[in-house]
Design a protein around this motif. Sequence first.
Motif, PDB file in Angstrom:
ATOM      1  N   GLY A 332       0.805  -1.206   0.000  1.00  0.00           N
ATOM      2  CA  GLY A 332       0.000   0.000   0.000  1.00  0.00           C
ATOM      3  C   GLY A 332       0.842   1.262   0.000  1.00  0.00           C
ATOM      4  O   GLY A 332       2.007   1.264  -0.398  1.00  0.00           O
ATOM      5  N   ALA A 333       0.253   2.353   0.475  1.00  0.00           N
ATOM      6  CA  ALA A 333       0.903   3.662   0.420  1.00  0.00           C
ATOM      7  C   ALA A 333       1.853   3.866   1.592  1.00  0.00           C
ATOM      8  O   ALA A 333       1.563   3.444   2.716  1.00  0.00           O
ATOM      9  CB  ALA A 333      -0.148   4.765   0.417  1.00  0.00           C
ATOM     10  N   PRO A 334       2.985   4.509   1.371  1.00  0.00           N
ATOM     11  CA  PRO A 334       3.903   4.805   2.475  1.00  0.00           C
ATOM     12  C   PRO A 334       3.259   5.750   3.484  1.00  0.00           C
ATOM     13  O   PRO A 334       2.504   6.651   3.121  1.00  0.00           O
ATOM     14  CB  PRO A 334       5.094   5.465   1.777  1.00  0.00           C
ATOM     15  CG  PRO A 334       4.566   5.974   0.473  1.00  0.00           C
ATOM     16  CD  PRO A 334       3.485   5.025   0.078  1.00  0.00           C
ATOM     17  N   GLY A 335       3.542   5.525   4.760  1.00  0.00           N
ATOM     18  CA  GLY A 335       3.033   6.401   5.806  1.00  0.00           C
ATOM     19  C   GLY A 335       1.580   6.184   6.164  1.00  0.00           C
ATOM     20  O   GLY A 335       0.976   6.992   6.862  1.00  0.00           O
ATOM     21  N   ARG A 336       0.983   5.093   5.697  1.00  0.00           N
ATOM     22  CA  ARG A 336      -0.398   4.767   6.041  1.00  0.00           C
ATOM     23  C   ARG A 336      -0.385   3.474   6.846  1.00  0.00           C
ATOM     24  O   ARG A 336      -0.449   2.387   6.294  1.00  0.00           O
ATOM     25  CB  ARG A 336      -1.267   4.617   4.792  1.00  0.00           C
ATOM     26  CG  ARG A 336      -1.885   5.915   4.292  1.00  0.00           C
ATOM     27  CD  ARG A 336      -0.867   6.899   3.777  1.00  0.00           C
ATOM     28  NE  ARG A 336      -1.493   8.076   3.162  1.00  0.00           N
ATOM     29  CZ  ARG A 336      -0.807   9.062   2.622  1.00  0.00           C
ATOM     30  NH1 ARG A 336       0.521   9.028   2.604  1.00  0.00           N
ATOM     31  NH2 ARG A 336      -1.432  10.097   2.099  1.00  0.00           N
ATOM     32  N   LEU A 337      -0.270   3.609   8.154  1.00  0.00           N
ATOM     33  CA  LEU A 337      -0.064   2.484   9.069  1.00  0.00           C
ATOM     34  C   LEU A 337       1.014   1.550   8.507  1.00  0.00           C
ATOM     35  O   LEU A 337       0.850   0.350   8.376  1.00  0.00           O
ATOM     36  CB  LEU A 337      -1.352   1.710   9.342  1.00  0.00           C
ATOM     37  CG  LEU A 337      -1.359   0.955  10.683  1.00  0.00           C
ATOM     38  CD1 LEU A 337      -1.279   1.918  11.850  1.00  0.00           C
ATOM     39  CD2 LEU A 337      -2.612   0.099  10.826  1.00  0.00           C
ATOM     40  N   GLU A 338       2.132   2.184   8.162  1.00  0.00           N
ATOM     41  CA  GLU A 338       3.251   1.466   7.546  1.00  0.00           C
ATOM     42  C   GLU A 338       4.142   0.879   8.634  1.00  0.00           C
ATOM     43  O   GLU A 338       4.645   1.584   9.505  1.00  0.00           O
ATOM     44  CB  GLU A 338       4.052   2.428   6.679  1.00  0.00           C
ATOM     45  CG  GLU A 338       5.247   1.809   5.992  1.00  0.00           C
ATOM     46  CD  GLU A 338       6.047   2.841   5.209  1.00  0.00           C
ATOM     47  OE1 GLU A 338       6.973   2.433   4.479  1.00  0.00           O
ATOM     48  OE2 GLU A 338       5.763   4.046   5.341  1.00  0.00           O
ATOM     49  N   PRO A 359      -9.516  13.951  12.581  1.00  0.00           N
ATOM     50  CA  PRO A 359      -9.878  13.294  13.854  1.00  0.00           C
ATOM     51  C   PRO A 359     -10.304  11.845  13.654  1.00  0.00           C
ATOM     52  O   PRO A 359      -9.907  10.958  14.428  1.00  0.00           O
ATOM     53  CB  PRO A 359     -11.034  14.155  14.374  1.00  0.00           C
ATOM     54  CG  PRO A 359     -10.811  15.500  13.764  1.00  0.00           C
ATOM     55  CD  PRO A 359     -10.237  15.230  12.400  1.00  0.00           C
ATOM     56  N   ASP A 360     -11.109  11.593  12.612  1.00  0.00           N
ATOM     57  CA  ASP A 360     -11.578  10.233  12.361  1.00  0.00           C
ATOM     58  C   ASP A 360     -10.422   9.310  11.996  1.00  0.00           C
ATOM     59  O   ASP A 360     -10.359   8.165  12.458  1.00  0.00           O
ATOM     60  CB  ASP A 360     -12.604  10.251  11.224  1.00  0.00           C
ATOM     61  CG  ASP A 360     -13.152   8.873  10.923  1.00  0.00           C
ATOM     62  OD1 ASP A 360     -13.849   8.314  11.786  1.00  0.00           O
ATOM     63  OD2 ASP A 360     -12.878   8.356   9.820  1.00  0.00           O
ATOM     64  N   ALA A 361      -9.475   9.821  11.198  1.00  0.00           N
ATOM     65  CA  ALA A 361      -8.332   9.002  10.800  1.00  0.00           C
ATOM     66  C   ALA A 361      -7.470   8.645  11.997  1.00  0.00           C
ATOM     67  O   ALA A 361      -7.026   7.504  12.147  1.00  0.00           O
ATOM     68  CB  ALA A 361      -7.501   9.742   9.750  1.00  0.00           C
ATOM     69  N   LEU A 362      -7.227   9.618  12.884  1.00  0.00           N
ATOM     70  CA  LEU A 362      -6.419   9.363  14.068  1.00  0.00           C
ATOM     71  C   LEU A 362      -7.101   8.346  14.979  1.00  0.00           C
ATOM     72  O   LEU A 362      -6.451   7.427  15.503  1.00  0.00           O
ATOM     73  CB  LEU A 362      -6.176  10.670  14.835  1.00  0.00           C
ATOM     74  CG  LEU A 362      -5.322  10.569  16.096  1.00  0.00           C
ATOM     75  CD1 LEU A 362      -3.949   9.991  15.776  1.00  0.00           C
ATOM     76  CD2 LEU A 362      -5.186  11.942  16.760  1.00  0.00           C
ATOM     77  N   GLU A 363      -8.404   8.487  15.148  1.00  0.00           N
ATOM     78  CA  GLU A 363      -9.146   7.541  15.982  1.00  0.00           C
ATOM     79  C   GLU A 363      -9.064   6.131  15.412  1.00  0.00           C
ATOM     80  O   GLU A 363      -8.858   5.159  16.143  1.00  0.00           O
ATOM     81  CB  GLU A 363     -10.606   7.984  16.082  1.00  0.00           C
ATOM     82  CG  GLU A 363     -11.449   7.095  16.985  1.00  0.00           C
ATOM     83  CD  GLU A 363     -12.876   7.580  17.113  1.00  0.00           C
ATOM     84  OE1 GLU A 363     -13.698   6.859  17.725  1.00  0.00           O
ATOM     85  OE2 GLU A 363     -13.190   8.676  16.605  1.00  0.00           O
ATOM     86  N   LYS A 364      -9.196   6.012  14.086  1.00  0.00           N
ATOM     87  CA  LYS A 364      -9.135   4.691  13.447  1.00  0.00           C
ATOM     88  C   LYS A 364      -7.752   4.064  13.589  1.00  0.00           C
ATOM     89  O   LYS A 364      -7.627   2.851  13.792  1.00  0.00           O
ATOM     90  CB  LYS A 364      -9.524   4.802  11.972  1.00  0.00           C
ATOM     91  CG  LYS A 364     -11.032   4.880  11.741  1.00  0.00           C
ATOM     92  CD  LYS A 364     -11.347   4.869  10.261  1.00  0.00           C
ATOM     93  CE  LYS A 364     -12.845   4.656  10.007  1.00  0.00           C
ATOM     94  NZ  LYS A 364     -13.697   5.672  10.575  1.00  0.00           N
ATOM     95  N   VAL A 365      -6.701   4.887  13.479  1.00  0.00           N
ATOM     96  CA  VAL A 365      -5.340   4.364  13.641  1.00  0.00           C
ATOM     97  C   VAL A 365      -5.132   3.833  15.062  1.00  0.00           C
ATOM     98  O   VAL A 365      -4.603   2.735  15.256  1.00  0.00           O
ATOM     99  CB  VAL A 365      -4.303   5.460  13.311  1.00  0.00           C
ATOM    100  CG1 VAL A 365      -2.915   5.033  13.770  1.00  0.00           C
ATOM    101  CG2 VAL A 365      -4.283   5.745  11.819  1.00  0.00           C
TER     102      VAL A 365
END
Length: 378
Positions: A332-338, A359-365
């Motif tokens: 996948g893409a670099p820096g996306r839960l890499e 905010p939603d992205a941080l919560e999901k991570v």
Amino acid sequence: MKAAEIKHIVVPIQTTGRLPEEAGPLFTDSRNVKPKSVFIAIEGSQSDGHDYIEEAVGRGAVLIIGERPASSIDFEIDGFGYLQVSSTKKVCGPLAQAMMGYPARSLAMAGITGTNGKTTVATLVYQILTELGVKGGLLGSAGKRFGSRQEESYLTTPDPIELASDMARMVEEGVTHLVMEVSSHALEQQRTEGIDFDIAAFTNLSHDHLDYHETMMAYAKAKKKLFSDLEASSSAVINRDDSYTCFMIDDSKATLVPFSFEGKSSENKKIVPCTITSNTAEGLELSVDSTRLRSPVAGRFNAYNLAQAFLIVRQWGFGPEQIASTLSSIYGAPGRLERVIIDNVKDLPHIFVDYAHSPDALEKVLDALLEVKKNDQS
């Protein structure tokens, strides 16, 4: 390009001045105008192209396209033709495509929109195609890919002229399939006008870009344009578990390919059933429509990204097992839960890098990492 052809594409309200027999290339920035070119005046949030018509003519533009009445244009500058149209944003894309020989028509096109996951889904699709031996193209926030060649990207979705130019270069280099991120800004500003997508995908919608769109409804309506404009021959691969999905597709003519990890497939046989069978720091195992997928990518939200990428490529006619065979070797893409992997070093804690921008992205991570930690300890 002949001026008569340009008139046919833009359908002017009024034609004024002396039209040249031919004109081109096309520019929206007066500073880049060259002799015998076309300048299209677009009103932006920071500046208005109509204020730079004199400069464009001074640099050699022989044809101007704008929205203001001809009476407001100074034809004393020198002889040039002026086409007044109702919307320069709407005609810029189709005209740019025409001037570059309609490259989008020579490419299998997939557009990805949503708040989170666009970059990962687009990158996964590109990587799957590459593993399958297909010469693919990629346009998005992580960069541009022309087959194996990579260039930097400055916007998630480029302006119409840059888009047409990039697509033309891809066609020249033998690219057959293009996957691109389509931002809400691009849709609102009509940057993708003149492009017919074979496949459009919706990831999810959450709080983001409200400095520009002001309200969630305005933000959602911008995203919705991608699906409202699809032809009946197109497909829409959509995350049925997102609360905005029904709004996105309620007037779409496309063939719908909804998928769900929350059991919605039991309520509707048309929904593709998806199940996560393993989710650890080493990666995911999941089932999508009875096809088992294994990937080194971790995190529940990445299961959605993997499923969507799988279904997009499947809609292009590739076999499920073919696609599944590629996933174990792509990240996948670099820096996306890499995940950071250090060769020949043991007993280190798991380290992940993620570019969470909402905010939603941080919560999901954070939720994904907690789940991975729990599964690794069980």
